[in-house]
Design a protein around this motif. Structure first.
Motif, short mmCIF file in Angstrom:
data_model
loop_
_atom_site.label_atom_id
_atom_site.label_comp_id
_atom_site.label_asym_id
_atom_site.label_seq_id
_atom_site.Cartn_x
_atom_site.Cartn_y
_atom_site.Cartn_z
N ALA A 273 74.04 -73.80 71.22
CA ALA A 273 74.83 -72.79 71.97
C ALA A 273 74.78 -71.46 71.37
N ASP A 274 73.60 -70.99 71.14
CA ASP A 274 73.15 -69.73 70.30
C ASP A 274 74.34 -68.70 70.59
N PRO A 275 74.39 -68.21 71.64
CA PRO A 275 75.36 -66.96 71.71
C PRO A 275 76.85 -67.18 71.29
N ASP A 276 77.25 -68.53 71.61
CA ASP A 276 78.57 -69.16 70.92
C ASP A 276 78.54 -69.24 69.61
N THR A 277 77.54 -69.59 69.03
CA THR A 277 77.15 -69.70 67.36
C THR A 277 77.58 -68.37 66.81
N HIS A 278 77.02 -67.29 67.43
CA HIS A 278 77.31 -65.95 67.02
C HIS A 278 78.60 -65.40 67.16
N VAL A 279 79.34 -65.79 68.15
CA VAL A 279 80.71 -65.64 68.13
C VAL A 279 81.54 -66.12 67.24
N MET A 280 81.10 -67.58 66.98
CA MET A 280 82.21 -68.17 65.76
C MET A 280 81.80 -67.42 64.64
N ASP A 281 80.73 -66.98 64.34
CA ASP A 281 80.32 -66.47 62.88
C ASP A 281 81.22 -65.16 62.76
N VAL A 282 81.39 -64.28 63.93
CA VAL A 282 82.44 -63.21 64.00
C VAL A 282 83.72 -63.47 63.92
N ILE A 283 83.96 -64.72 64.54
CA ILE A 283 85.43 -65.24 64.65
C ILE A 283 85.96 -65.64 63.06
N LEU A 284 84.76 -66.35 62.39
CA LEU A 284 85.25 -66.77 61.13
C LEU A 284 85.33 -65.51 60.23
N SER A 285 84.65 -64.71 60.39
CA SER A 285 84.63 -63.32 59.45
C SER A 285 85.99 -62.54 59.73
N LEU A 286 86.39 -62.50 60.91
CA LEU A 286 87.80 -61.89 61.30
C LEU A 286 88.76 -62.68 60.72
N LEU A 287 88.74 -64.21 60.60
CA LEU A 287 89.95 -64.88 60.06
C LEU A 287 90.06 -64.78 58.55
N GLU A 288 88.46 -64.84 58.16
CA GLU A 288 88.66 -64.89 56.48
C GLU A 288 88.26 -63.49 55.92
N GLN A 289 87.23 -63.01 56.38
CA GLN A 289 86.94 -61.78 55.68
C GLN A 289 86.84 -61.60 54.26
N ASP A 290 86.15 -62.44 53.32
CA ASP A 290 86.20 -62.17 51.72
C ASP A 290 87.46 -62.02 51.32
N GLY A 291 88.75 -62.67 51.81
CA GLY A 291 90.03 -62.64 51.23
C GLY A 291 90.88 -61.64 51.82
N VAL A 292 90.37 -60.66 52.78
CA VAL A 292 91.00 -59.59 53.44
C VAL A 292 90.96 -59.88 54.95
N ALA B 32 92.09 -78.46 62.66
CA ALA B 32 90.78 -77.99 63.03
C ALA B 32 90.61 -77.81 64.55
N TYR B 33 89.60 -76.98 64.78
CA TYR B 33 89.34 -76.70 66.35
C TYR B 33 87.74 -76.84 66.74
N PRO B 34 87.65 -77.37 67.76
CA PRO B 34 86.22 -77.87 68.21
C PRO B 34 85.48 -76.36 68.17
N ALA B 35 84.10 -76.57 67.68
CA ALA B 35 83.19 -75.44 67.65
C ALA B 35 81.92 -75.87 68.28
N PRO B 36 81.11 -74.74 68.69
CA PRO B 36 79.86 -75.21 69.16
C PRO B 36 78.77 -75.56 68.24
N SER B 37 77.68 -76.20 68.72
CA SER B 37 76.58 -76.27 68.14
C SER B 37 75.60 -75.42 67.83
N VAL B 38 74.57 -75.32 67.00
CA VAL B 38 73.76 -74.21 66.96
C VAL B 38 72.91 -74.02 68.40
#
Length: 108
Positions: free
Chosen positions: A9-28, A1-7
């Motif tokens: 920290a609005d800009p950081d939250t959006h970046v985390m969404d992109v990171i999550l998508s890059l890492l997982e992206q619906d199985g691809v 597990a890695y530390p993640a920002p709270s909601v």
């Protein structure tokens, strides 16, 4: 597990969404590709009022857990060292837009 920002920290939250998508992206995403010979993998980040966690997990089956952990860590480290390709970023943005549209769809 890695530390993640709270909601908060609005800009950081959006970046985390992109990171999550890059890492997982619906199985691809990066993690499923790296772990394809090991087992299923999941990345979870929930936005919270207080700081949270980015949690990575993998079902290892007969694979050595330390090997699986090393692969997960390597993929996260690559995000910090190497730029994301334009193709990956475009795919992540489209995926996030599509998820947002489906999540906010009304059935009236």
């Amino acid at each position: 597990a890695y530390p993640a920002p709270s909601v908060k920290a609005d800009p950081d939250t959006h970046v985390m969404d992109v990171i999550l998508s890059l890492l997982e992206q619906d199985g691809v995403g990066r993690l499923p590709r790296a772990m394809k010979n090991i087992g299923p993998v999941e990345a979870v980040y929930e936005t919270r009022r207080q700081n949270g966690l980015l949690v990575l997990s993998a079902a290892t089956g007969r694979t050595d857990p330390e090997q699986a952990e090393a692969l997960l860590k390597r993929e996260v480290e690559l995000l910090t060292r190497e730029p994301v390709t334009a193709q990956e970023l475009s795919f992540a943005k489209r995926s996030l837009r599509g998820s947002y549209a489906v999540d906010n769809e009304t059935y009236a």
